[in-house]
Structures are given as structure tokens and as C-alpha cells.
Design an enzyme around this catalytic site. Structure first.
Site, mmCIF file in Angstrom:
data_model
loop_
_atom_site.group_PDB
_atom_site.id
_atom_site.type_symbol
_atom_site.label_atom_id
_atom_site.label_comp_id
_atom_site.label_asym_id
_atom_site.label_seq_id
_atom_site.Cartn_x
_atom_site.Cartn_y
_atom_site.Cartn_z
ATOM 1 N N ILE A 1 -29.027 1.192 8.167
ATOM 2 C CA ILE A 1 -30.513 0.718 7.969
ATOM 3 C C ILE A 1 -31.326 1.681 8.786
ATOM 4 C CG2 ILE A 1 -32.537 -1.123 9.170
ATOM 5 C CD1 ILE A 1 -29.908 -2.932 9.586
ATOM 6 N N GLY B 1 -35.845 -0.008 23.753
ATOM 7 C CA GLY B 1 -34.919 -1.364 23.560
ATOM 8 C C GLY B 1 -33.636 -1.250 23.672
ATOM 9 N N GLY C 1 -27.407 6.057 15.890
ATOM 10 C CA GLY C 1 -28.340 4.966 16.364
ATOM 11 C C GLY C 1 -28.152 3.878 15.499
ATOM 12 N N ASP D 1 -25.753 11.684 16.430
ATOM 13 C CA ASP D 1 -27.619 11.674 16.997
ATOM 14 C C ASP D 1 -28.542 11.800 17.802
ATOM 15 O OD1 ASP D 1 -28.150 12.015 13.884
ATOM 16 O OD2 ASP D 1 -28.660 9.861 13.558
ATOM 17 N N PRO E 1 -28.197 0.161 19.495
ATOM 18 C CA PRO E 1 -29.300 0.407 20.080
ATOM 19 C C PRO E 1 -28.915 1.311 20.986
ATOM 20 C CG PRO E 1 -29.705 -1.976 20.731
ATOM 21 C CD PRO E 1 -27.894 -1.003 19.768
ATOM 22 N N MET F 1 -39.663 3.369 13.149
ATOM 23 C CA MET F 1 -40.717 4.239 13.191
ATOM 24 C C MET F 1 -42.377 4.330 12.568
ATOM 25 S SD MET F 1 -37.480 6.505 10.798
ATOM 26 C CE MET F 1 -37.274 4.938 10.058
ATOM 27 N N LYS G 1 -31.850 14.324 14.727
ATOM 28 C CA LYS G 1 -33.208 14.594 14.253
ATOM 29 C C LYS G 1 -34.487 14.054 14.604
ATOM 30 C CE LYS G 1 -32.149 14.143 10.121
ATOM 31 N NZ LYS G 1 -31.017 12.549 9.877
#
Ligand SMILES: C[S@@+](CC[C@H](N)C(=O)[O-])C[C@H]1O[C@@H](n2cnc3c(N)ncnc32)[C@H](O)[C@@H]1O
Length: 468
Positions: A304, A411, A299, A246, A223, A382, A268
Site C-alpha cells: 500500500i 498514529g 512502514g 525505511d 504503523p 502523504m 526516504k
């Protein structure tokens, strides 16, 4: 360098250990990994369990048999509990001219026992001239984290193929290049992944002169907190030739990439697809075809809500070897940081990860009725933009308006913000606290537990706690 490190061949060697206590037992544990014949000379007694631990592996003898044992010993270690026994053992060993190590008495040692990192064929020994054994141990643990567990198996495979390689590639420079590839490139990574047959095949292909392709690792960066990177992820970052990363990968983690590696941001951000997904696939495949060790750094966890599945499929369809290295998902990192247990025997019997993503102005395509049932946790990725819709839909489907919620932005980073409240007020919580994301929504009874406040947050960052 006051001491000269050397490795003894222990085949047919005999060694003597003086002592029947814990210290002697530790030394025997090390020696028992070799093929040496070990004689343990004891005084009055031996610690319970010592003899059983090494049954069939050691010979236990009284002090009266020290002489004959020392006569044929390659070296001796003195680890007695009683001073009198220590002095006597040293004296005997000196009489027989046997090189000696006396535990915790560096001034009496002919040799010291280093801190040992054992990976089968590969063994590293870290010494400190006997002056700082604890420091040597801590250096060893650092090295341990960098050396893959299967290094020994790779070394064993290389050792087995060495004669064939020598015959197949007579030119020394070409042979060196072969080993560089075999021990650092795709064959090595296959061996580290436990695929030893495939590793051997890859070495044989390269031996025959087939084109050397690279390998792709889809790596989860966690994270944000660099300490939440896995040991494997760190190793791959430090070995990669090229890393495609990313936007959500934290700057501290990007900093950990090997200095000479190419770093390519393909990030992105919401509504801004800087590199289209198909192009990312092509970039990964092209780099691997050039023989590079490619890391695709994502990330959280690559599988996931990370499009890791699509990337893996495209890479494998192109005939490139690819592996996935899991990362700590932001859901887990944020929950830990905020002290919110995602499941709890009394409050949440199930946990669902959902995406709050929806086409502009649209509604996320979710099963609202099932998500609205009590005693479960819904974790929304998101979901900042669609939070008002999510709250409305859940309440409409029957979830209690006063269901606790937590919103965690950034986080595990130093900029982390935690906000706690209730479902009916979720949109206001987000607006009033100017949450822009990346943020995670945790909806469910667990977000309202008394200790869910960041009080047990991860180290390193500060948290801001705002209660509705
Ligand atoms: C494309 S998804 C990637 C999820 C990622 N694969 C994972 O396992 O965490 C991006 C979303 O993850 C969540 N996210 C990622 N990092 C986060 C962080 N440090 N703090 C809060 N949420 C985060 C946010 O909901 C963000 O919009």
C-alpha cells in the site's frame, strides 16, 4: 534439573487413563495424538461427549478391568473426579509397578506431563517440575509464536532426504553446513511458505553443489507500535542476516532486529530520496545473491503506497525468490487508534485509499467527482502538504464543506496526535496543530461519529484530542 526430559516411543504402546471427567478428557486428547492404545477406566459414569470425541480411538472399561489394562501399560495417568477413585487407582498402578502421573498432585507423580508444543516431527516439551504448570504454558505460547506453523513439514522433508544427503555429502563438516543452509535459509523459508516441492528442489540443488542463493522477504512493519508487528514479521527480523529499512519504521521495531544482522537504513523522507529506488533493488538482489536472508522492512503494508510491487518485480526478474509479508497499514492502525471505523453500515458503504502526493505545487491526480460522493470514506496518505488543495477540490466537486475529517499524526506511536474537524477547515486544522507528518487524513461521515475521539485508542500511547 530434578526431572529428566525424555520422549517415549509410543508405537505399540498401551496407556491407561483413570477418570471420565474433563481433566481425563484433556489428557486423552494429548495421548490421542500419538499411536498409543488408550484404555480409559471409569467409575460410575463418563462425561457426555467424551466417548464420542474419541470413538474408535479409545477403549472404555470399568474399574474391574483396571488390572489387566495396567499389566500391559507403559504408564498411567490418574485424573479421577472423586478422591476415593483417585486413591484406588494409585494403589492399583503401584501394585503393577506402572509409572504414574496424578493430575494436580506432583508429590505423587513418577513423571509429569509437560506443556507441549506440537509441530509434527518437531515437539517441544516445557516442564516446571510440576511446580508452575501455568508458567510452563506461558513459555510454550511464547515459543509457539516463534516457531512457524510448518516447522513439522520442514522436519519431515529433512528426515526424508537425510539418507540422500549423507550419501551425496560424505564430509561431516560440509554436511553440517548444508543442513545449516537447508534448515535456516531459502529451502526452509520455501517450506514455511507452504511451497514444499520448491523447498525440496532447493535442497536437492544445494546437495548437488549449486550456488546457494538467499531469499528476500518484503515485510510490513505496521504503523509504528511494535505490538502491531505480525508474528511472521517478528520471526523474520530475528532470523535475518541483513535488513534494509525505511524511515517510517519505528525505532522500537528496528531494535527488534537480530543483534548480529546488518541494519541498513534506506529511508526516504519527503523530497529526500536518500537511496534511489533502483539502488535499493540492486542492494536487495546483491545481498540475496551472497546467500543472505534479506528482509526489506517497510512502514505499514508493503503493497500500500510502499513501492513493494516494484521491488518484488525487480527481485523476481533477477531470479531471486521473494515473499511478501503483509503489515497493518497506517490507515488501519490510525483508524483503530482514533476509534474511527473506516466503514459503517449507516455512514460509509465504501472506502478508498488515495495518495495526496503531487509534484511540487501541483494537484494530486485523483478522480474528485467520485471521491466527493457522500457515504464513503476517503483515506489520504502523504496528504499533509496538499491538504488545502484536497479540501478545495472535494468541496468544488460537491462534497459537503461540513464533512467530518480526522488527521492522525504518528498514529499508534507514543507521539500520536489526533485532530478532528470539518473538511472546510482541514488546512487550518493542520496548520494550527503544527501537523508535519507522517499523517493520515480520514475524510467522511465516520470521522464525526461520537466515539471517534481516541477514547478506544490502542494501548501504549497517549493521544491528544483537539476538536475544531
Ligand atoms: C509512503 S506511504 C507508506 C504507507 C504504508 N505502506 C502503509 O501501508 O501505511 C507514507 C505515508 O503513510 C502514512 N503513514 C505511515 N505511517 C503513519 C503513521 N504512523 N501515522 C500516520 N500516518 C502514517 C502517511 O500518510 C505517510 O505520508
Amino acid at each position: 534439573m530434578r526431572q529428566f526430559p525424555a520422549f517415549f516411543n509410543m508405537d505399540d504402546a498401551r496407556v491407561v487413563v483413570f477418570g471420565g471427567g474433563e481433566e481425563a478428557r484433556r489428557k486423552v486428547r494429548l495421548l490421542a495424538k500419538t499411536s498409543a492404545q488408550i484404555t480409559v477406566i471409569i467409575g460410575k459414569d463418563i462425561e457426555p461427549g467424551f466417548a464420542e470425541e474419541f470413538a474408535g480411538r479409545i477403549t472404555i472399561a470399568p474399574q474391574s478391568e483396571a488390572g489387566p489394562a495396567l499389566d500391559v501399560a507403559r504408564f498411567a495417568i490418574v485424573a479421577c473426579r472423586l478422591c476415593a477413585n483417585t486413591e484406588r487407582s494409585i494403589e492399583w498402578a503401584r501394585q503393577y509397578g506402572v509409572p504414574l502421573n496424578v493430575v494436580d498432585r506432583p508429590e505423587l507423580c513418577d513423571f509429569t506431563v509437560p506443556s507441549i508444543l506440537d509441530r509434527g516431527e518437531i515437539v517441544a516439551a516445557i516442564g516446571s517440575n510440576g511446580s508452575a504448570p501455568v508458567l510452563a504454558k506461558s513459555v510454550r505460547s511464547k515459543l509457539e509464536r516463534l516457531l512457524p506453523a510448518r516447522t513439522g513439514e520442514l522436519a519431515e522433508l529433512a528426515g526424508r532426504l537425510r539418507p540422500e544427503v549423507k550419501a551425496a555429502i560424505p564430509d561431516a563438516k560440509a554436511r553440517r553446513e548444508f543442513w545449516e543452509y537447508a534448515l535456516n535459509g531459502k529451502p526452509a523459508e520455501l517450506a514455511y511458505a507452504g511451497e514444499l516441492d520448491a523447498a525440496e528442489q532447493a535442497m536437492r540443488d544445494a546437495m548437488k553443489g549449486s550456488r546457494r542463493t538467499g531469499i528476500v522477504h518484503l515485510v510490513g512493519a505496521g504503523p509504528g507500535d511494535p505490538e502491531l508487528l505480525t508474528v511472521k514479521a517478528l520471526r523474520l527480523l530475528q532470523q535475518a542476516d541483513i535488513v534494509f529499512y525505511d524511515r517510517l519504521v519505528s525505532a522500537e521495531i528496528v531494535d527488534m532486529i537480530r543483534r548480529d544482522a546488518d541494519r541498513v537504513p534506506v529511508g526516504k523522507s519527503k523530497g529526500n530520496h536518500s537511496v534511489p529506488q533502483e539502488e535499493i533493488h540492486e542492494l536487495l538482489i546483491r545481498a540475496a545473491r551472497e546467500g543472505k536472508r534479506v528482509v526489506r522492512l517497510k512502514g505499514g503494508d508493503p503493497f500500500i503506497f510502499g513501492r513493494g510491487g516494484e521491488e518484488l518485480e525487480a527481485i523476481q526478474a533477477a531470479g531471486i525468490e521473494a515473499f511478501v509479508v503483509p503489515g497493518i497499514s497506517s490507515a488501519l492502525g490510525c483508524a483503530a487508534s482514533a476509534g474511527v471505523p473506516l466503514t459503517h453500515r449507516d455512514h460509509a458503504q465504501s472506502l478508498t485509499f488515495v495518495t495526496g502526493h503531487a509534484k511540487k505545487g501541483g494537484v494530486p491526480d485523483l478522480d474528485w467527482e467520485s471521491l466527493a460522493r457522500p457515504h464513503q470514506t476517503v483515506t489520504v496518505f502523504m496528504g499533509v502538504g496538499t491538504a488545502p488543495t484536497i479540501a478545495d477540490k472535494l468541496i468544488e466537486a460537491g462534497r459537503a464543506p461540513d464533512t467530518p475529517v480526522a488527521v492522525i499524526e504518528n498514529g499508534t506511536l507514543s507521539t500520536e496526535i489526533q485532530v478532528f474537524g470539518i473538511l472546510a477547515e482541514l488546512p487550518d486544522l493542520i496548520e494550527q496543530n503544527a501537523i508535519k507528518g507522517p499523517a493520515l487524513l480520514i475524510i467522511g461521515e465516520v470521522a464525526g461519529l461520537p466515539f471517534a475521539s481516541g477514547a478506544v485508542g490502542l494501548s501504549g500511547g497517549y493521544t491528544q484530542e483537539i476538536y475544531a
